[in-house]
Design a protein around this motif. Structure first.
Motif, PDB file in Angstrom:
ATOM      1  N   MET A  13       0.792  -1.170  -0.108  1.00 52.27           N
ATOM      2  CA  MET A  13      -0.043  -0.273  -0.083  1.00 52.27           C
ATOM      3  C   MET A  13       0.899   1.123  -0.023  1.00 52.27           C
ATOM      4  O   MET A  13       0.622   2.221  -0.651  1.00 52.27           O
ATOM      5  CB  MET A  13      -0.999   0.009   1.351  1.00 52.27           C
ATOM      6  CG  MET A  13      -1.850   1.214   1.361  1.00 52.27           C
ATOM      7  SD  MET A  13      -3.108   1.298   2.818  1.00 52.27           S
ATOM      8  CE  MET A  13      -4.074  -0.206   2.356  1.00 52.27           C
TER       9      MET A  13
ATOM     10  N   LYS B 275       3.765   1.875  -1.335  1.00 54.41           N
ATOM     11  CA  LYS B 275       4.487   1.652  -2.548  1.00 54.41           C
ATOM     12  C   LYS B 275       3.399   2.417  -3.603  1.00 54.41           C
ATOM     13  O   LYS B 275       3.854   3.480  -4.493  1.00 54.41           O
ATOM     14  CB  LYS B 275       5.073   0.480  -3.006  1.00 54.41           C
ATOM     15  CG  LYS B 275       5.704   0.488  -4.366  1.00 54.41           C
ATOM     16  CD  LYS B 275       6.471  -0.747  -4.667  1.00 54.41           C
ATOM     17  CE  LYS B 275       7.378  -0.630  -5.950  1.00 54.41           C
ATOM     18  NZ  LYS B 275       8.414   0.090  -5.886  1.00 54.41           N
ATOM     19  N   LYS B 276       2.031   1.825  -3.585  1.00 54.03           N
ATOM     20  CA  LYS B 276       1.092   2.284  -4.347  1.00 54.03           C
ATOM     21  C   LYS B 276       1.102   3.926  -4.151  1.00 54.03           C
ATOM     22  O   LYS B 276       0.735   4.636  -5.102  1.00 54.03           O
ATOM     23  CB  LYS B 276      -0.208   1.593  -4.306  1.00 54.03           C
ATOM     24  CG  LYS B 276       0.056   0.359  -4.994  1.00 54.03           C
ATOM     25  CD  LYS B 276      -1.579  -0.419  -5.008  1.00 54.03           C
ATOM     26  CE  LYS B 276      -1.497  -1.775  -5.805  1.00 54.03           C
ATOM     27  NZ  LYS B 276      -2.574  -2.289  -5.839  1.00 54.03           N
ATOM     28  N   SER B 277       0.957   4.332  -2.815  1.00 53.93           N
ATOM     29  CA  SER B 277       0.717   5.525  -2.289  1.00 53.93           C
ATOM     30  C   SER B 277       1.961   6.460  -2.912  1.00 53.93           C
ATOM     31  O   SER B 277       1.484   7.631  -3.573  1.00 53.93           O
ATOM     32  CB  SER B 277       0.376   5.713  -0.914  1.00 53.93           C
ATOM     33  OG  SER B 277      -0.780   5.163  -0.370  1.00 53.93           O
TER      34      SER B 277
ATOM     35  N   GLN C 117       3.629   5.818  -5.571  1.00 57.51           N
ATOM     36  CA  GLN C 117       3.655   6.050  -6.874  1.00 57.51           C
ATOM     37  C   GLN C 117       2.525   7.122  -7.279  1.00 57.51           C
ATOM     38  O   GLN C 117       2.580   7.740  -8.239  1.00 57.51           O
ATOM     39  CB  GLN C 117       3.290   4.686  -7.718  1.00 57.51           C
ATOM     40  CG  GLN C 117       4.456   3.700  -7.402  1.00 57.51           C
ATOM     41  CD  GLN C 117       3.942   2.336  -7.993  1.00 57.51           C
ATOM     42  OE1 GLN C 117       2.727   1.860  -7.898  1.00 57.51           O
ATOM     43  NE2 GLN C 117       4.908   1.280  -8.342  1.00 57.51           N
ATOM     44  N   HIS C 118       1.325   7.193  -6.622  1.00 54.83           N
ATOM     45  CA  HIS C 118       0.323   8.066  -6.986  1.00 54.83           C
ATOM     46  C   HIS C 118       0.694   9.244  -6.694  1.00 54.83           C
ATOM     47  O   HIS C 118       0.490  10.199  -7.298  1.00 54.83           O
ATOM     48  CB  HIS C 118      -0.873   7.648  -6.004  1.00 54.83           C
ATOM     49  CG  HIS C 118      -1.951   8.502  -6.215  1.00 54.83           C
ATOM     50  ND1 HIS C 118      -2.665   8.659  -7.255  1.00 54.83           N
ATOM     51  CD2 HIS C 118      -2.400   9.558  -5.158  1.00 54.83           C
ATOM     52  CE1 HIS C 118      -3.674   9.482  -7.111  1.00 54.83           C
ATOM     53  NE2 HIS C 118      -3.601  10.147  -5.883  1.00 54.83           N
TER      54      HIS C 118
END
Length: 70
Positions: A1, A3-5, A7-8
């Motif tokens: 989560m 890492k996705k944050s 990236q966003h």
């Protein structure tokens, strides 16, 4: 989560706090629009165009941000 944050945030070229501020602004505007629509449902003479105008403004704001980061 996390890492996705990250990236966003990178995709939108924003820091965590910049993103938080924008998301909170949108949230507040959505709450305000919902309140106006609710009041209009109870008393039709109130906020006759306010909720729809708020939605249009929010849509334009979000779309312009999305177009800047494509």
């Amino acid at each position: 989560m996390i890492k996705k944050s990250q990236q966003h945030l990178e995709k939108n070229n924003e820091s965590y706090f910049e993103h938080m501020g924008i998301a909170l602004k949108i949230s507040f505007d959505l709450i305000l629009g919902a309140y106006m629509a609710f009041m209009h449902a109870l008393i039709p003479s109130l906020f006759t165009t306010s909720a729809s105008n708020k939605i249009k403004k929010l849509y334009s704001f979000v779309e312009s941000r999305n177009n800047n980061y494509k």
